[in-house]
Design a protein around this motif. Structure first.
Motif, PDB file in Angstrom:
ATOM      1  N   SER A   1       0.853  -1.190   0.000  1.00 28.35           N
ATOM      2  CA  SER A   1       0.000   0.000   0.000  1.00 28.35           C
ATOM      3  C   SER A   1       0.884   1.234   0.000  1.00 28.35           C
ATOM      4  CB  SER A   1      -0.924   0.023   1.224  1.00 28.35           C
ATOM      5  OG  SER A   1      -0.168  -0.021   2.418  1.00 28.35           O
ATOM      6  N   PRO A   2       0.436   2.284  -0.680  1.00 29.20           N
ATOM      7  CA  PRO A   2       1.235   3.518  -0.724  1.00 29.20           C
ATOM      8  C   PRO A   2       1.197   4.249   0.605  1.00 29.20           C
ATOM      9  CG  PRO A   2      -0.857   3.866  -1.805  1.00 29.20           C
ATOM     10  CD  PRO A   2      -0.802   2.413  -1.452  1.00 29.20           C
ATOM     11  N   ARG A   3       2.036   5.262   0.713  1.00 34.27           N
ATOM     12  CA  ARG A   3       2.060   6.090   1.917  1.00 34.27           C
ATOM     13  C   ARG A   3       0.708   6.743   2.146  1.00 34.27           C
ATOM     14  NH1 ARG A   3       3.995  10.317   1.610  1.00 34.27           N
ATOM     15  NH2 ARG A   3       4.976  10.605  -0.403  1.00 34.27           N
ATOM     16  N   PRO A   4       0.406   7.083   3.403  1.00 27.89           N
ATOM     17  CA  PRO A   4      -0.816   7.845   3.676  1.00 27.89           C
ATOM     18  C   PRO A   4      -0.821   9.154   2.873  1.00 27.89           C
ATOM     19  CG  PRO A   4       0.133   7.021   5.714  1.00 27.89           C
ATOM     20  CD  PRO A   4       1.129   6.724   4.640  1.00 27.89           C
ATOM     21  N   GLY A   5      -1.934   9.471   2.305  1.00 31.28           N
ATOM     22  CA  GLY A   5      -2.053  10.690   1.503  1.00 31.28           C
ATOM     23  C   GLY A   5      -2.067  10.420   0.013  1.00 31.28           C
ATOM     24  N   ILE A   6      -1.360   9.362  -0.437  1.00 29.44           N
ATOM     25  CA  ILE A   6      -1.316   9.069  -1.868  1.00 29.44           C
ATOM     26  C   ILE A   6      -2.701   8.696  -2.374  1.00 29.44           C
ATOM     27  CG2 ILE A   6      -0.339   7.576  -3.644  1.00 29.44           C
ATOM     28  CD1 ILE A   6       1.638   9.572  -2.459  1.00 29.44           C
ATOM     29  N   GLY A   7      -3.423   7.923  -1.580  1.00 22.41           N
ATOM     30  CA  GLY A   7      -4.764   7.513  -1.985  1.00 22.41           C
ATOM     31  C   GLY A   7      -5.753   8.661  -2.068  1.00 22.41           C
ATOM     32  N   GLN A   8      -5.403   9.813  -1.481  1.00 20.64           N
ATOM     33  CA  GLN A   8      -6.281  10.978  -1.522  1.00 20.64           C
ATOM     34  C   GLN A   8      -6.051  11.861  -2.745  1.00 20.64           C
ATOM     35  OE1 GLN A   8      -5.109  11.890   2.792  1.00 20.64           O
ATOM     36  NE2 GLN A   8      -7.225  12.633   2.728  1.00 20.64           N
ATOM     37  N   ILE A   9      -5.045  11.503  -3.539  1.00 17.04           N
ATOM     38  CA  ILE A   9      -4.766  12.276  -4.745  1.00 17.04           C
ATOM     39  C   ILE A   9      -5.776  11.911  -5.827  1.00 17.04           C
ATOM     40  CG2 ILE A   9      -3.105  12.704  -6.597  1.00 17.04           C
ATOM     41  CD1 ILE A   9      -0.876  12.118  -4.609  1.00 17.04           C
ATOM     42  N   LYS A  10      -6.443  12.903  -6.373  1.00 15.44           N
ATOM     43  CA  LYS A  10      -7.393  12.667  -7.451  1.00 15.44           C
ATOM     44  C   LYS A  10      -6.649  12.636  -8.784  1.00 15.44           C
ATOM     45  CE  LYS A  10     -11.423  14.807  -5.243  1.00 15.44           C
ATOM     46  NZ  LYS A  10     -12.490  15.839  -5.387  1.00 15.44           N
ATOM     47  N   PRO A  11      -6.757  11.527  -9.515  1.00 11.38           N
ATOM     48  CA  PRO A  11      -6.097  11.464 -10.823  1.00 11.38           C
ATOM     49  C   PRO A  11      -6.624  12.544 -11.753  1.00 11.38           C
ATOM     50  CG  PRO A  11      -6.853   9.292 -10.130  1.00 11.38           C
ATOM     51  CD  PRO A  11      -7.475  10.281  -9.196  1.00 11.38           C
ATOM     52  N   TYR A  12      -5.761  12.993 -12.644  1.00 11.33           N
ATOM     53  CA  TYR A  12      -6.180  13.989 -13.628  1.00 11.33           C
ATOM     54  C   TYR A  12      -7.244  13.394 -14.543  1.00 11.33           C
ATOM     55  CZ  TYR A  12      -6.074  17.102 -17.655  1.00 11.33           C
ATOM     56  OH  TYR A  12      -6.447  17.946 -18.674  1.00 11.33           O
ATOM     57  N   ARG A  13      -8.288  14.158 -14.799  1.00  5.77           N
ATOM     58  CA  ARG A  13      -9.374  13.700 -15.653  1.00  5.77           C
ATOM     59  C   ARG A  13      -9.484  14.608 -16.871  1.00  5.77           C
ATOM     60  NH1 ARG A  13     -14.519  13.138 -11.815  1.00  5.77           N
ATOM     61  NH2 ARG A  13     -13.887  15.267 -11.323  1.00  5.77           N
ATOM     62  N   PRO A  14      -9.052  14.120 -18.045  1.00  6.57           N
ATOM     63  CA  PRO A  14      -9.174  14.945 -19.245  1.00  6.57           C
ATOM     64  C   PRO A  14     -10.624  15.085 -19.662  1.00  6.57           C
ATOM     65  CG  PRO A  14      -8.464  12.735 -19.826  1.00  6.57           C
ATOM     66  CD  PRO A  14      -8.470  12.803 -18.321  1.00  6.57           C
ATOM     67  N   ALA A  15     -10.885  16.089 -20.482  1.00  9.39           N
ATOM     68  CA  ALA A  15     -12.249  16.312 -20.937  1.00  9.39           C
ATOM     69  C   ALA A  15     -12.692  15.249 -21.933  1.00  9.39           C
ATOM     70  CB  ALA A  15     -12.368  17.697 -21.574  1.00  9.39           C
ATOM     71  N   ARG A  16     -11.751  14.513 -22.515  1.00 15.26           N
ATOM     72  CA  ARG A  16     -12.096  13.439 -23.445  1.00 15.26           C
ATOM     73  C   ARG A  16     -11.098  12.302 -23.291  1.00 15.26           C
ATOM     74  NH1 ARG A  16      -8.435  13.638 -27.801  1.00 15.26           N
ATOM     75  NH2 ARG A  16      -7.368  15.625 -28.020  1.00 15.26           N
ATOM     76  N   PRO A  17     -11.464  11.080 -23.650  1.00 18.80           N
ATOM     77  CA  PRO A  17     -10.511   9.962 -23.570  1.00 18.80           C
ATOM     78  C   PRO A  17      -9.314  10.208 -24.469  1.00 18.80           C
ATOM     79  CG  PRO A  17     -12.761   9.178 -23.899  1.00 18.80           C
ATOM     80  CD  PRO A  17     -12.778  10.670 -24.109  1.00 18.80           C
ATOM     81  N   PRO A  18      -8.101   9.917 -23.985  1.00 14.57           N
ATOM     82  CA  PRO A  18      -6.908  10.184 -24.803  1.00 14.57           C
ATOM     83  C   PRO A  18      -6.868   9.383 -26.090  1.00 14.57           C
ATOM     84  CG  PRO A  18      -6.365   8.880 -22.843  1.00 14.57           C
ATOM     85  CD  PRO A  18      -7.776   9.350 -22.668  1.00 14.57           C
ATOM     86  N   GLU A  19      -7.576   8.217 -26.131  1.00 12.50           N
ATOM     87  CA  GLU A  19      -7.545   7.403 -27.347  1.00 12.50           C
ATOM     88  C   GLU A  19      -8.560   7.852 -28.382  1.00 12.50           C
ATOM     89  OE1 GLU A  19     -10.369   5.503 -24.416  1.00 12.50           O
ATOM     90  OE2 GLU A  19      -8.386   6.420 -24.384  1.00 12.50           O
ATOM     91  N   ASP A  20      -9.371   8.835 -28.018  1.00 16.46           N
ATOM     92  CA  ASP A  20     -10.399   9.329 -28.937  1.00 16.46           C
ATOM     93  C   ASP A  20      -9.746  10.145 -30.040  1.00 16.46           C
ATOM     94  OD1 ASP A  20     -12.516  10.510 -30.225  1.00 16.46           O
ATOM     95  OD2 ASP A  20     -13.660  10.861 -28.409  1.00 16.46           O
ATOM     96  N   GLY A  21      -9.904   9.714 -31.269  1.00 16.53           N
ATOM     97  CA  GLY A  21      -9.241  10.388 -32.384  1.00 16.53           C
ATOM     98  C   GLY A  21     -10.101  11.413 -33.086  1.00 16.53           C
ATOM     99  N   ALA A  22     -11.244  11.752 -32.502  1.00 21.83           N
ATOM    100  CA  ALA A  22     -12.145  12.712 -33.150  1.00 21.83           C
ATOM    101  C   ALA A  22     -11.514  14.098 -33.233  1.00 21.83           C
ATOM    102  CB  ALA A  22     -13.466  12.787 -32.385  1.00 21.83           C
ATOM    103  N   ALA A  23     -11.931  14.850 -34.241  1.00 20.78           N
ATOM    104  CA  ALA A  23     -11.422  16.219 -34.435  1.00 20.78           C
ATOM    105  C   ALA A  23     -12.247  17.183 -33.599  1.00 20.78           C
ATOM    106  CB  ALA A  23     -11.468  16.591 -35.908  1.00 20.78           C
ATOM    107  N   TRP A  24     -11.902  17.316 -32.337  1.00 24.60           N
ATOM    108  CA  TRP A  24     -12.645  18.169 -31.424  1.00 24.60           C
ATOM    109  C   TRP A  24     -12.220  19.636 -31.539  1.00 24.60           C
ATOM    110  CZ3 TRP A  24     -16.498  16.191 -28.394  1.00 24.60           C
ATOM    111  CH2 TRP A  24     -16.526  14.806 -28.203  1.00 24.60           C
ATOM    112  N   VAL A  25     -13.148  20.522 -31.230  1.00 21.61           N
ATOM    113  CA  VAL A  25     -12.798  21.898 -30.891  1.00 21.61           C
ATOM    114  C   VAL A  25     -12.507  21.864 -29.398  1.00 21.61           C
ATOM    115  CG1 VAL A  25     -13.644  24.261 -30.657  1.00 21.61           C
ATOM    116  CG2 VAL A  25     -14.203  22.934 -32.705  1.00 21.61           C
ATOM    117  N   ASP A  26     -11.241  21.817 -29.049  1.00 22.11           N
ATOM    118  CA  ASP A  26     -10.851  21.583 -27.653  1.00 22.11           C
ATOM    119  C   ASP A  26     -10.539  22.901 -26.959  1.00 22.11           C
ATOM    120  OD1 ASP A  26     -10.007  20.677 -25.235  1.00 22.11           O
ATOM    121  OD2 ASP A  26      -8.600  19.186 -26.020  1.00 22.11           O
ATOM    122  N   LEU A  27     -11.501  23.366 -26.173  1.00 23.00           N
ATOM    123  CA  LEU A  27     -11.338  24.577 -25.377  1.00 23.00           C
ATOM    124  C   LEU A  27     -11.250  24.229 -23.893  1.00 23.00           C
ATOM    125  CD1 LEU A  27     -13.907  26.872 -27.224  1.00 23.00           C
ATOM    126  CD2 LEU A  27     -11.465  26.606 -27.667  1.00 23.00           C
TER     127      LEU A  27
END
Length: 361
Positions: free
Chosen positions: A5-31
Motif C-alpha cells: 500500500s502507498p504512503r498515507p495521503g497518496i490515496g487521496q490524490i485525485k487522478p487527472y481527468r481529461p475532458a475526453r478519452p486520450p484514445e479518442d481520435g475525433a477532431a474536437w474543438v478543444d477549449l
C-alpha cells in the motif's frame, strides 16, 4: 501475502481527468485546456526541428543556454534560475524539497489543483484558506498559517477563476506569513496580465530570501506539449530544487525551443493581441446568453451556468460534446456549476457561442 500500500495521503490524490478519452481520435474543438490557440512561434518550431538529429544525446543537465536566455529577457541573474519539466514538476520539486510528513502547506480555496497533488505526494498536509468572491483572501491565508506551515502556494493570476490580486496584497501576504514559510508564486498566466498594479513577483523575490516565482512556456509561448517551466528565487532555494530534480528533466529539443521562444516577442505580441480581442468578445456573447462570466485576466473565462431545474453543467457538456466541442468542468475546484472555457481561434469561439445558444435559449 500482504498487499503493498502507498504512503498515507497518496490515496487521496485525485487522478487527472481529461475532458475526453486520450484514445479518442475525433477532431474536437478543444477549449478545455489553456493552450495558445495560435500554436508555437516560427522561431521555436525552427529550433525544435533543428534539434531532431540530436535527440539521441542527453540534454544539458545545467540548462545553461536556456537559463541565460531567460535571464537576458527579464534582466535576471541566471544563477537564480532553474528549469523543470513544466511548472507542474517545479511545484512538485519545491514541495518535496521543503515539506514532508508533519508539515503543513497553505493554499487558497479555488486555487490550482496541481498544488494539492504535490502536497499529498510529499506526505505533507494541505491547509485551505477561504477565498472571497473567487478572489484570494490574503488575511484568511495569514490567519491559517502557523509554526507548521512550510510552504504557501499562491496562484496569481489563478486558474480556474481568472482572478488576480495586486502586488501590494502579495507583499502583505509575505509580511504576514511566518519567516520560515516559503511563499511560492505560481505566475503561469503572468504574460496575460498587464495591469499597472500587478507583478509576476520578480521584485518580491529580489527583496526577500523566502519567495520563489514559478513560470511556464506552456501558455503564451505555445509549448505546452514540450513541458518547460522555470523558477526564479534565492540561491538556497534554487540549490534545493536542483538537488531534488533529475539531471535531465528538460529534454534537448524542449530546451532549444524554449530558448528560441523566449526571444520571440513578435509571437508573444500576436498571441496577446488575439487574446485581448477575443476574451472580451467571448465574455460579452456568453453574458448575452444569460451566463455569468467572471472577470478574467487570463486566456480563459470561468462561466457559471444559469440555475434551471431542466438544465445543468452535465447537460451543457453533453450538448457541446455532440457538437464536437470540449470545455473544462470545474467541480474538482469546488465550482460544480461552472465551466472553464479557453479563448480559442475565431472559428472555435463562434462555434462555442452558437452551440451554447442552442441549449441555453
Amino acid at each position: 501475502m500482504e498487499l503493498l500500500s502507498p504512503r498515507p495521503g497518496i490515496g487521496q490524490i485525485k487522478p487527472y481527468r481529461p475532458a475526453r478519452p486520450p484514445e479518442d481520435g475525433a477532431a474536437w474543438v478543444d477549449l478545455s485546456l489553456t493552450v495558445n490557440p495560435l500554436g508555437p512561434g516560427k522561431r521555436a518550431l525552427t529550433a525544435y526541428r533543428h534539434m531532431a538529429a540530436q535527440i539521441h544525446r542527453y540534454p544539458d543537465w545545467s540548462q545553461d543556454r536556456l537559463r541565460h536566455a531567460i535571464a537576458r529577457r527579464y534582466d535576471l541573474d541566471a544563477g537564480h534560475i532553474t528549469c523543470a519539466n513544466g511548472s507542474d514538476e517545479m511545484i512538485h520539486l519545491v514541495t518535496q524539497a521543503f515539506a514532508g510528513p508533519g508539515d503543513e502547506v497553505l493554499c487558497h480555496e479555488h486555487g490550482y489543483r496541481g498544488f494539492m497533488k504535490a502536497i499529498r505526494a510529499a506526505g505533507a498536509t494541505p491547509v485551505i484558506a477561504a477565498e472571497r468572491d473567487l478572489v484570494v483572501d490574503v488575511e484568511a491565508m495569514i490567519d491559517r498559517a502557523n509554526e507548521k506551515t512550510k510552504l504557501c502556494f499562491l496562484a496569481n493570476p489563478n486558474n480556474p477563476t481568472g482572478t488576480y490580486i495586486p502586488s501590494e496584497l502579495v507583499l502583505r501576504l509575505r509580511a504576514g506569513l511566518p519567516s520560515h514559510t516559503l511563499l511560492v508564486l505560481d505566475s503561469a498566466y503572468a504574460d496575460y496580465c498587464r495591469r499597472d498594479n500587478y507583478s509576476d513577483g520578480t521584485e518580491i523575490v529580489e527583496n526577500s530570501d523566502n519567495v520563489l516565482m514559478v513560470r511556464t512556456f506552456s501558455k503564451l509561448h505555445g509549448l505546452a506539449g514540450l513541458r518547460v517551466g522555470w523558477a526564479y528565487g534565492p540561491a538556497g532555494v534554487i540549490e534545493a530544487v536542483n538537488q531534488t530534480r533529475g539531471p535531465f528533466n528538460v529534454g534537448i529539443a524542449a530546451q532549444a525551443a524554449a530558448e528560441a521562444a523566449i526571444a520571440d516577442t513578435e509571437h508573444e505580441e500576436a498571441t496577446f493581441a488575439h487574446n485581448s480581442a477575443w476574451l472580451p468578445w467571448l465574455s460579452h456573447e456568453l453574458e448575452q446568453l444569460g451566463v455569468r462570466v467572471y472577470p478574467s485576466v487570463c486566456n480563459f473565462i470561468l462561466a457559471r451556468i444559469p440555475t434551471d431545474p431542466s438544465l445543468g453543467v452535465q447537460a451543457v457538456l453533453d450538448h457541446l460534446a455532440r457538437r464536437g466541442i470540449l470545455v473544462k468542468p470545474t467541480q474538482d475546484y469546488g465550482l460544480a456549476d461552472c465551466l472553464r472555457i479557453t479563448v480559442g481561434r475565431e472559428d472555435e469561439n463562434r462555434a462555442l457561442v452558437a452551440a451554447l445558444g442552442e441549449i441555453l435559449s
